[in-house]
Design an enzyme around this catalytic site. Sequence first.
Site, PDB file in Angstrom:
ATOM      1  N   ASP A 103      48.536   7.700 -38.959  1.00 55.81           N
ATOM      2  CA  ASP A 103      49.278   8.932 -39.171  1.00 55.81           C
ATOM      3  C   ASP A 103      48.234  10.025 -39.431  1.00 55.81           C
ATOM      4  OD1 ASP A 103      51.404  10.741 -39.919  1.00 55.81           O
ATOM      5  OD2 ASP A 103      50.816  10.359 -41.992  1.00 55.81           O
ATOM      6  N   ASP A 302      51.254   6.839 -44.804  1.00 52.40           N
ATOM      7  CA  ASP A 302      51.559   7.044 -46.223  1.00 52.40           C
ATOM      8  C   ASP A 302      52.943   7.605 -46.485  1.00 52.40           C
ATOM      9  OD1 ASP A 302      51.068   9.606 -45.183  1.00 52.40           O
ATOM     10  OD2 ASP A 302      50.412  10.358 -47.138  1.00 52.40           O
ATOM     11  N   ASP A 306      56.555   7.068 -41.828  1.00 45.69           N
ATOM     12  CA  ASP A 306      55.646   6.038 -41.315  1.00 45.69           C
ATOM     13  C   ASP A 306      56.164   4.617 -41.570  1.00 45.69           C
ATOM     14  OD1 ASP A 306      53.730   7.966 -40.527  1.00 45.69           O
ATOM     15  OD2 ASP A 306      52.970   8.068 -42.582  1.00 45.69           O
TER      16      ASP A 306
END
Length: 419
Positions: A103, A302, A306
């Site tokens: 990410d 995080d 995600d």
Amino acid sequence: EAKGSKASIQRLADVISAYFVPVVIGVSIVTFATWYFFGPAPAFIYAMLNAVAVLIIACPCALGLATPTAIMVGTGKGAENGVLIKGGESLEMAHRISTIVFDKTGTITKGHPEVVAIIPKEPFSAEELLFYAASAERHSEHPLGEAILKKAAALNLSLVEPEAFQAKKGRGIKTQVDGQNVLVGNFKFMDENKIDTNSISQPAARLASEGKTPVLVAVNNQLAGLIAIADPLKETSPPALKKLKKMGLKLMMLTGDNSRTATAIARQVGLDGVEAELLPADKVAVIKKLQQQGLKVGMVGDGINDAPALAQADVGIALGSGTDIAIEASDITLIRDDLWGVAHALELSQKTIRTIKQNLFWAFFYNTIGIPIAAGVLYPFFGLLLNPILASAAMAFSSVSVVSNSLRLRRLKLKKEVN
């Protein structure tokens, strides 16, 4: 629970032991019969001693200790270095990873974006543009929305409560501010609502190429301007990603941010590929596609968005500073908020699996050499027999050697440097 869990390589050892034990008992019976009928007198004594020596030296203690001791030391070493591994399965799978997807916001970048430019379009002023955007984002939990609110607070703007608030995931928000219809989001969101963005596209492209995220604002179906937000890279991201590249891994980024910004960030840290403007479901689809190509995929993230991708990946790695659901969906949690933990987790997995294989080799080596000697194969040539007491010492030594080899992992140094 992690230390007590079994990796699949441990199940292999269990399967082998299931065949090994009856085979050894059979060898012991054959040894007894051979010495009883063909050995010297007293035949029963020779037969019993050698049969017992076979059983003792072949005791598969070392086989049983080979995997769990290495996993216990490996997970403990990981915890010392801020890498929490949920189980032996996760530890084993990590060494097979060939591709890691990241990410962007809060993972590669700091996750604390700041407003760096405000570009209004007539008849709106910069203050009006920020007023509408910040009032619309008043209840938003998105990092970009928080950056806009922080900027409004710094300028002491008086905000109003938004009405009819609607969040469009991966695109933006739609609401009413002070009786005006307000849209805040990306180009795709503006296109869907038929907002003409041509007048702002050139400065937006320039800002995006610099790694800044352009957020567009429209009031009553008229473009009000652009707010540029920058999320700086974590200082540790470039060297940690360089280390992963040196380990032979393919690195990708999956993000909901616009493609120009994502490409600029990916270029700065040397990633192999980037997929941008993705919804949470799109991230899962990308990971599935990679897995269908036969790749073992790790996902590092995080945020709430995600979590599905972390669950889909072969190994999900969550930053400890992330959301609870991301941590719950992951297989490995990094206590420290940087990507060195990813390199450390993979390095630890590789060293642990190598230790397990060494343990299994030595366990089999001892048995392969020891069983024939205990059965008396050297007696016709050298007159040598293995006393059961010595056989028990040899068996104990094999177990001690396996445990000692596992304990070598405690000396492993996980360094924050690129070799």
